[in-house]
Design a protein around this motif. Structure first.
Motif, PDB file in Angstrom:
ATOM      1  N   ASP A   1       0.852  -1.184   0.000  1.00  0.00           N
ATOM      2  CA  ASP A   1       0.000   0.000   0.000  1.00  0.00           C
ATOM      3  C   ASP A   1       0.891   1.238   0.000  1.00  0.00           C
ATOM      4  O   ASP A   1       2.088   1.159   0.268  1.00  0.00           O
ATOM      5  N   ARG A   2       0.299   2.341  -0.267  1.00  0.00           N
ATOM      6  CA  ARG A   2       1.024   3.606  -0.341  1.00  0.00           C
ATOM      7  C   ARG A   2       1.268   4.177   1.057  1.00  0.00           C
ATOM      8  O   ARG A   2       0.376   4.162   1.914  1.00  0.00           O
ATOM      9  N   ILE A   3       2.467   4.671   1.282  1.00  0.00           N
ATOM     10  CA  ILE A   3       2.806   5.393   2.505  1.00  0.00           C
ATOM     11  C   ILE A   3       3.016   6.849   2.082  1.00  0.00           C
ATOM     12  O   ILE A   3       3.933   7.149   1.310  1.00  0.00           O
ATOM     13  N   ASP A   4       2.167   7.733   2.548  1.00  0.00           N
ATOM     14  CA  ASP A   4       2.259   9.137   2.157  1.00  0.00           C
ATOM     15  C   ASP A   4       3.229   9.888   3.042  1.00  0.00           C
ATOM     16  O   ASP A   4       3.163   9.802   4.265  1.00  0.00           O
ATOM     17  N   ARG A   5       4.137  10.635   2.417  1.00  0.00           N
ATOM     18  CA  ARG A   5       5.046  11.531   3.130  1.00  0.00           C
ATOM     19  C   ARG A   5       4.281  12.828   3.355  1.00  0.00           C
ATOM     20  O   ARG A   5       3.673  13.356   2.440  1.00  0.00           O
ATOM     21  N   MET A   6       4.304  13.323   4.602  1.00  0.00           N
ATOM     22  CA  MET A   6       3.598  14.566   4.872  1.00  0.00           C
ATOM     23  C   MET A   6       4.240  15.334   6.018  1.00  0.00           C
ATOM     24  O   MET A   6       5.002  14.770   6.803  1.00  0.00           O
ATOM     25  N   ASP A   7       3.921  16.610   6.089  1.00  0.00           N
ATOM     26  CA  ASP A   7       4.385  17.454   7.175  1.00  0.00           C
ATOM     27  C   ASP A   7       3.348  17.410   8.293  1.00  0.00           C
ATOM     28  O   ASP A   7       2.154  17.584   8.045  1.00  0.00           O
ATOM     29  N   ALA A   8       3.807  17.141   9.496  1.00  0.00           N
ATOM     30  CA  ALA A   8       2.913  17.091  10.658  1.00  0.00           C
ATOM     31  C   ALA A   8       3.454  18.038  11.713  1.00  0.00           C
ATOM     32  O   ALA A   8       4.222  17.646  12.584  1.00  0.00           O
ATOM     33  N   GLY A   9       3.090  19.276  11.602  1.00  0.00           N
ATOM     34  CA  GLY A   9       3.528  20.268  12.574  1.00  0.00           C
ATOM     35  C   GLY A   9       5.027  20.493  12.587  1.00  0.00           C
ATOM     36  O   GLY A   9       5.627  20.571  13.656  1.00  0.00           O
ATOM     37  N   GLY A  10       5.626  20.564  11.421  1.00  0.00           N
ATOM     38  CA  GLY A  10       7.057  20.813  11.318  1.00  0.00           C
ATOM     39  C   GLY A  10       7.919  19.562  11.302  1.00  0.00           C
ATOM     40  O   GLY A  10       9.136  19.641  11.214  1.00  0.00           O
ATOM     41  N   VAL A  11       7.309  18.402  11.400  1.00  0.00           N
ATOM     42  CA  VAL A  11       8.021  17.128  11.355  1.00  0.00           C
ATOM     43  C   VAL A  11       7.528  16.362  10.135  1.00  0.00           C
ATOM     44  O   VAL A  11       6.316  16.255   9.918  1.00  0.00           O
ATOM     45  N   THR A  12       8.450  15.843   9.342  1.00  0.00           N
ATOM     46  CA  THR A  12       8.062  15.034   8.193  1.00  0.00           C
ATOM     47  C   THR A  12       7.872  13.593   8.639  1.00  0.00           C
ATOM     48  O   THR A  12       8.729  13.026   9.318  1.00  0.00           O
ATOM     49  N   ILE A  13       6.724  13.023   8.276  1.00  0.00           N
ATOM     50  CA  ILE A  13       6.398  11.646   8.658  1.00  0.00           C
ATOM     51  C   ILE A  13       6.005  10.849   7.422  1.00  0.00           C
ATOM     52  O   ILE A  13       5.699  11.415   6.372  1.00  0.00           O
ATOM     53  N   GLY A  14       5.995   9.541   7.569  1.00  0.00           N
ATOM     54  CA  GLY A  14       5.405   8.643   6.589  1.00  0.00           C
ATOM     55  C   GLY A  14       4.101   8.142   7.188  1.00  0.00           C
ATOM     56  O   GLY A  14       4.110   7.436   8.204  1.00  0.00           O
ATOM     57  N   LEU A  15       2.968   8.521   6.612  1.00  0.00           N
ATOM     58  CA  LEU A  15       1.657   8.192   7.164  1.00  0.00           C
ATOM     59  C   LEU A  15       1.241   6.795   6.705  1.00  0.00           C
ATOM     60  O   LEU A  15       1.115   6.529   5.518  1.00  0.00           O
TER      61      LEU A  15
END
Length: 122
Positions: free
Chosen positions: A28-42
């Motif tokens: 499945d796809r893991i989305d890279r995103m910004d979460a309050g100044g921290v980059t995460i893989g959702l």
């Protein structure tokens, strides 16, 4: 009954490697995103359901002996374990039955975390 587990943070040292690994294992796809100044893989999840992310933190490094997180790979346990091996992980307990609770395999991800893969069927 509400979900007992609402969110999981999986610590990683290399976010790109971890995103590639979990995308292959979960198929499945893991989305890279910004979460309050921290980059995460959702991690993939439905709205209002349990979820989680991959994140880099110097304060909380990956560990092989912490809590054991079970990720759902229902109906594709062996392919998921194979994907773990092909993408830099290590299968430490191959797929096996866990009584009436289904089947699991335990892996070490490329970051050093111990993770269980779970399926209701072999």
């Amino acid at each position: 009954m509400k979900n007992q587990v609402v969110w999981v943070d999986i610590p990683v040292t290399d976010l790109d490697r971890a995103i590639d690994f979990y995308a292959a294992v979960l198929d499945d796809r893991i989305d890279r995103m910004d979460a309050g100044g921290v980059t995460i893989g959702l991690l993939p999840h439905e709205q209002n359901s349990s979820g989680g992310c991959l994140y880099v933190s110097e304060d909380y490094p990956p560990a092989p002996n912490g809590p054991l997180i079970y990720l759902n790979v229902d109906g594709r346990l062996q392919p998921a374990a194979n994907a773990a091996s092909r993408h830099g992980g290590k299968v430490i307990e191959p797929p096996h039955q866990i009584g009436e609770h289904g089947w699991r395999a335990i892996i070490i991800d490329p970051e050093g975390n111990r993770i269980a893969l779970h399926s209701q069927t072999a």
